[in-house]
Design a protein around this motif. Structure first.
Motif, mmCIF file in Angstrom:
data_model
loop_
_atom_site.group_PDB
_atom_site.id
_atom_site.type_symbol
_atom_site.label_atom_id
_atom_site.label_comp_id
_atom_site.label_asym_id
_atom_site.label_seq_id
_atom_site.Cartn_x
_atom_site.Cartn_y
_atom_site.Cartn_z
ATOM 1 N N GLY A 35 -6.289 -9.567 -0.456
ATOM 2 C CA GLY A 35 -7.568 -9.692 0.214
ATOM 3 C C GLY A 35 -8.682 -10.013 -0.754
ATOM 4 N N PHE A 37 -12.836 -9.471 -1.175
ATOM 5 C CA PHE A 37 -13.925 -8.614 -0.739
ATOM 6 C C PHE A 37 -15.186 -9.022 -1.480
ATOM 7 C CE2 PHE A 37 -11.246 -5.434 1.386
ATOM 8 C CZ PHE A 37 -10.014 -5.748 0.847
ATOM 9 N N PHE A 47 -14.841 -6.661 3.569
ATOM 10 C CA PHE A 47 -13.721 -7.586 3.620
ATOM 11 C C PHE A 47 -14.236 -8.991 3.908
ATOM 12 C CE2 PHE A 47 -9.651 -9.300 4.609
ATOM 13 C CZ PHE A 47 -9.819 -10.074 5.753
ATOM 14 N N GLY A 50 -8.180 -12.477 3.985
ATOM 15 C CA GLY A 50 -6.896 -11.915 3.605
ATOM 16 C C GLY A 50 -5.773 -12.907 3.833
ATOM 17 N N TYR A 59 -6.527 -14.482 7.392
ATOM 18 C CA TYR A 59 -7.474 -13.731 8.209
ATOM 19 C C TYR A 59 -8.847 -13.836 7.565
ATOM 20 C CZ TYR A 59 -2.944 -11.813 9.455
ATOM 21 O OH TYR A 59 -1.631 -11.664 9.818
ATOM 22 N N CYS A 96 -10.897 -9.293 -5.631
ATOM 23 C CA CYS A 96 -9.635 -9.400 -4.900
ATOM 24 C C CYS A 96 -8.854 -8.108 -5.111
ATOM 25 C CB CYS A 96 -8.812 -10.588 -5.368
ATOM 26 S SG CYS A 96 -8.149 -10.400 -7.021
ATOM 27 N N VAL A 99 -3.476 -5.570 -0.673
ATOM 28 C CA VAL A 99 -3.936 -4.832 0.509
ATOM 29 C C VAL A 99 -2.803 -4.548 1.479
ATOM 30 C CG1 VAL A 99 -6.271 -5.800 0.424
ATOM 31 C CG2 VAL A 99 -4.488 -6.984 1.717
ATOM 32 N N LEU A 101 -1.901 -5.187 5.070
ATOM 33 C CA LEU A 101 -2.325 -6.230 6.001
ATOM 34 C C LEU A 101 -2.962 -5.635 7.249
ATOM 35 C CD1 LEU A 101 -2.046 -9.292 5.748
ATOM 36 C CD2 LEU A 101 -0.069 -9.167 7.251
ATOM 37 N N TRP A 104 -6.532 -3.685 5.659
ATOM 38 C CA TRP A 104 -7.235 -4.086 4.438
ATOM 39 C C TRP A 104 -7.463 -2.906 3.496
ATOM 40 C CZ3 TRP A 104 -5.704 -8.514 5.090
ATOM 41 C CH2 TRP A 104 -5.849 -9.195 6.298
ATOM 42 N N ARG A 105 -6.640 -1.899 3.601
ATOM 43 C CA ARG A 105 -6.701 -0.812 2.630
ATOM 44 C C ARG A 105 -6.199 -1.345 1.295
ATOM 45 N NH1 ARG A 105 -3.448 3.481 0.669
ATOM 46 N NH2 ARG A 105 -1.641 2.863 1.933
ATOM 47 N N THR A 106 -7.006 -1.134 0.265
ATOM 48 C CA THR A 106 -6.659 -1.689 -1.040
ATOM 49 C C THR A 106 -5.664 -0.795 -1.772
ATOM 50 O OG1 THR A 106 -8.593 -0.641 -2.048
ATOM 51 C CG2 THR A 106 -8.845 -2.891 -1.243
#
Length: 120
Positions: A35, A37, A47, A50, A59, A96, A99, A101, A104-106
């Motif tokens: 992702g 950010f 965000f 992604g 996304y 970046c 993540v 999917l 979007w939790r890193t």
């Protein structure tokens, strides 16, 4: 431990384009979703875009849809963000990360980011 190095930022006029790169060390790159950010002054990190393990799954945040394109090159362990039709509101430090999917939790420590400044 994966290290992330973002590059490609700079100063550009409204309507201009930039291509950001994120080089990731470590062997987990091709098995991860990624992702992009951004964090603008005084705002929370948000965000932007992604890409899944399959490059066909992409996304975007509504604010960048139709202007930004995310892509990946597994051979180079690099994720890209092509940014077109830039606006002053796009000014931020861009990061970046690997993540989960859709949530979007890193998953990794953040890199240093790359500054994008769009002048009006």
């Amino acid at each position: 431990q994966v290290q992330l190095v973002e590059s490609g930022g700079g100063l550009v006029q409204t309507g201009g384009s930039l291509r950001l790169s994120c080089a990731a060390s470590g062997r987990a790159f091709e098995n991860s979703a990624w992702g992009w950010f951004r964090e603008a002054p005084g705002k929370e990190r948000e965000f932007v875009a992604g890409i899944g393990r399959s490059a066909s799954n992409t996304y975007y945040a509504d604010s960048v849809k139709g202007r930004f394109t995310v892509s990946r090159d597994n051979a180079k362990s690099t994720v890209y963000l092509q940014m077109n039709s830039l606006k002053p509101d796009d000014t931020a430090v861009y990061y970046c990360n690997a993540v989960m999917l859709l949530t979007w939790r890193t998953l990794r420590s953040w890199g240093q980011g790359t500054q994008v400044t769009v002048s009006s």
